[in-house]
Design an enzyme around this catalytic site. Structure first.
Site, PDB file in Angstrom:
ATOM      1  N   MET A  98      32.713  15.011  -3.337  1.00 37.54           N
ATOM      2  CA  MET A  98      32.806  14.122  -4.488  1.00 37.54           C
ATOM      3  C   MET A  98      34.149  13.399  -4.537  1.00 37.54           C
ATOM      4  O   MET A  98      34.207  12.207  -4.864  1.00 37.54           O
ATOM      5  CB  MET A  98      32.597  14.902  -5.790  1.00 37.54           C
ATOM      6  CG  MET A  98      32.603  14.021  -7.035  1.00 37.54           C
ATOM      7  SD  MET A  98      32.351  14.934  -8.559  1.00 37.54           S
ATOM      8  CE  MET A  98      30.636  15.413  -8.408  1.00 37.54           C
ATOM      9  N   LYS A 125      25.899  -8.590 -13.042  1.00 38.93           N
ATOM     10  CA  LYS A 125      25.373  -7.267 -13.375  1.00 38.93           C
ATOM     11  C   LYS A 125      26.041  -6.182 -12.531  1.00 38.93           C
ATOM     12  O   LYS A 125      26.648  -6.467 -11.500  1.00 38.93           O
ATOM     13  CB  LYS A 125      23.857  -7.244 -13.202  1.00 38.93           C
ATOM     14  CG  LYS A 125      23.370  -7.542 -11.803  1.00 38.93           C
ATOM     15  CD  LYS A 125      21.854  -7.647 -11.773  1.00 38.93           C
ATOM     16  CE  LYS A 125      21.374  -7.944 -10.352  1.00 38.93           C
ATOM     17  NZ  LYS A 125      19.898  -8.032 -10.273  1.00 38.93           N
ATOM     18  N   TYR A 181      31.921  21.394   3.807  1.00 37.71           N
ATOM     19  CA  TYR A 181      30.646  22.027   3.477  1.00 37.71           C
ATOM     20  C   TYR A 181      29.698  22.003   4.672  1.00 37.71           C
ATOM     21  O   TYR A 181      29.871  21.230   5.606  1.00 37.71           O
ATOM     22  CB  TYR A 181      29.972  21.296   2.313  1.00 37.71           C
ATOM     23  CG  TYR A 181      30.692  21.373   0.994  1.00 37.71           C
ATOM     24  CD1 TYR A 181      30.809  22.576   0.305  1.00 37.71           C
ATOM     25  CD2 TYR A 181      31.224  20.222   0.411  1.00 37.71           C
ATOM     26  CE1 TYR A 181      31.451  22.634  -0.918  1.00 37.71           C
ATOM     27  CE2 TYR A 181      31.861  20.275  -0.810  1.00 37.71           C
ATOM     28  CZ  TYR A 181      31.970  21.484  -1.474  1.00 37.71           C
ATOM     29  OH  TYR A 181      32.611  21.530  -2.680  1.00 37.71           O
ATOM     30  N   ARG A 227       7.375  -6.228 -11.728  1.00 34.80           N
ATOM     31  CA  ARG A 227       8.452  -5.426 -12.300  1.00 34.80           C
ATOM     32  C   ARG A 227       8.509  -5.669 -13.806  1.00 34.80           C
ATOM     33  O   ARG A 227       8.205  -4.788 -14.594  1.00 34.80           O
ATOM     34  CB  ARG A 227       9.783  -5.764 -11.610  1.00 34.80           C
ATOM     35  CG  ARG A 227      10.922  -4.862 -12.025  1.00 34.80           C
ATOM     36  CD  ARG A 227      12.157  -5.117 -11.170  1.00 34.80           C
ATOM     37  NE  ARG A 227      12.680  -6.472 -11.306  1.00 34.80           N
ATOM     38  CZ  ARG A 227      13.751  -6.919 -10.644  1.00 34.80           C
ATOM     39  NH1 ARG A 227      14.385  -6.123  -9.790  1.00 34.80           N
ATOM     40  NH2 ARG A 227      14.175  -8.149 -10.822  1.00 34.80           N
TER      41      ARG A 227
END
Length: 381
Positions: free
Chosen positions: A311, A38, A263, A135
């Site tokens: 990013m 997965k 930043y 779950r």
């Protein structure tokens, strides 16, 4: 040094380590090992990982969704268990393939039966039981067992072949409670006529922590990729890290003490040499490793991340590290930056650190000391 930039970021996957981990997992159990692929095989690339593990002997995989199952089936002729919900439209495409669906409620069973009736095809399912993880899954107990059996008896094309649950792994007491509840549910289902179901409860941690609970199958995911189960450090087996996430220095500049880096307002407190690295959270490098929490490896030295991770770029302090220049290789994870310490820096677990690696870095597969394949998911090469 060649100063040209070849790949801005790359993830190197060691197929020898991947295969060795699979064989180690097999050596730790008499049960069938299901390899869990997965989340793009925990960031390692689903198709090449499936192919390598199939070469090592695996013929049963598990994924989270229908699209992942389709990718596995394109890569290898194997059986695939879908462990999460499956959209009706994709159910019908996968019927007739070597796919086993998970059912967690009666609605899942009826949807599958209707899909099978429309297509004229049969399917297998594994029944998911909620033993306390809360779950997904049917409640454990006699009443639920009777409902499951009654619904399956009305289904002409859906056949149950397996039964499973998932441990919370909070502590042994709770794990034992879940294990016992699962066994009781298996007995309740057998009393209702559902016998011969393949049972599986253990994941990678359960593989090493609870060897007497392996039953018919174990679902091994993180272990394959080099995430050694916690509290197994003294056990006599290897679990090899299979991935190295690397990038490239694109620019180096001198920055005076007190200047802001990137930043926000992270300032250097000394005259510094700052290298810009061509990777960021868009590639899967966590933003939480900003402002000194993370480190990278450049020219054999560890260097702190400075400023906020962007990013597409990040900055590191390479003051006093000789030889850093445009084109220098940067190791972000693996290859000297261990999975565990990296996860600790980020305040998360190792599985997340691997699975958030995005499709942007090129994946380079190495085996027997040579490059076997280079896969670029963005341009499908």
């Amino acid at each position: 040094m060649d100063r040209s930039i070849r790949e801005r970021t790359a993830i190197h996957i060691d197929l020898d380590a991947l295969k060795a981990n699979y064989l180690t997992a097999c050596s730790l159990t008499q049960a069938k090992v299901i390899c869990v692929l997965k989340s793009n095989a925990y960031g390692h690339g689903l198709r090449m990982t499936a192919l390598a593990l199939h070469e090592a002997g695996c013929d049963f995989f598990a994924v989270s969704c229908a699209r992942e199952a389709m990718e596995v089936l394109r890569a290898v002729p194997a059986q695939v268990l879908i462990m999460g919900p499956c959209e009706v439209a994709r159910q019908e495409k996968l019927l007739g393939e070597r796919v086993i669906f998970t059912v967690t409620c009666e609605e899942d069973l009826w949807e599958l039966e209707e899909s099978c009736t429309r297509t004229g095809k049969d399917c297998q399912v594994h029944i998911k039981i909620d033993t306390g993880f809360h779950r997904l899954g049917f409640d454990a107990g006699r009443e639920a067992a009777m409902r499951i059996a009654r619904t399956l008896a009305q289904c002409t094309r859906v056949r149950a072949t397996g039964l499973y649950s998932h441990l919370g792994l909070v502590n042994r007491e709770l794990d034992v409670s879940q294990h016992d509840r699962f066994l009781r549910m298996r007995e309740e289902l057998a009393a209702c006529g559902l016998t011969g179901l393949s049972a599986h409860l253990c994941d990678s941690i359960g593989l090493v922590r609870y060897p007497h609970w392996h039953m018919d199958m174990v679902r091994v995911g993180a272990f394959l990729y080099g995430v050694r189960p916690s509290r197994s450090e003294q056990m006599p087996f290897e679990c090899l890290e299979a991935l190295c996430f690397q990038s490239t220095v694109t620019q180096v500049r001198d920055v005076r003490a007190g200047e802001v880096i990137g930043y926000d307002e992270d300032r250097v407190d000394h005259d510094a040499k700052i290298a810009t690295v061509c990777a960021g959270y868009g590639d899967g490098y966590p933003r939480r490793l900003s402002c000194g929490r993370g480190q990278v490896l450049i020219c054999g030295r560890r260097c702190p991340v400075v400023g906020l991770v962007c990013m597409d770029q990040m900055m590191v302090d390479v003051t006093g590290v000789p030889g850093v220049c445009r084109g220098s290789e940067v190791t972000l994870l693996g290859g000297g930056i261990g999975y565990s310490e990296y996860a600790d820096w980020a305040g998360t677990n190792r599985n997340e650190c691997l699975s958030i690696l995005s499709s942007r870095p090129v994946r380079i597969y190495e085996e027997n000391g040579k490059i076997r394949a280079i896969v670029d998911d963005l341009i499908r090469e």
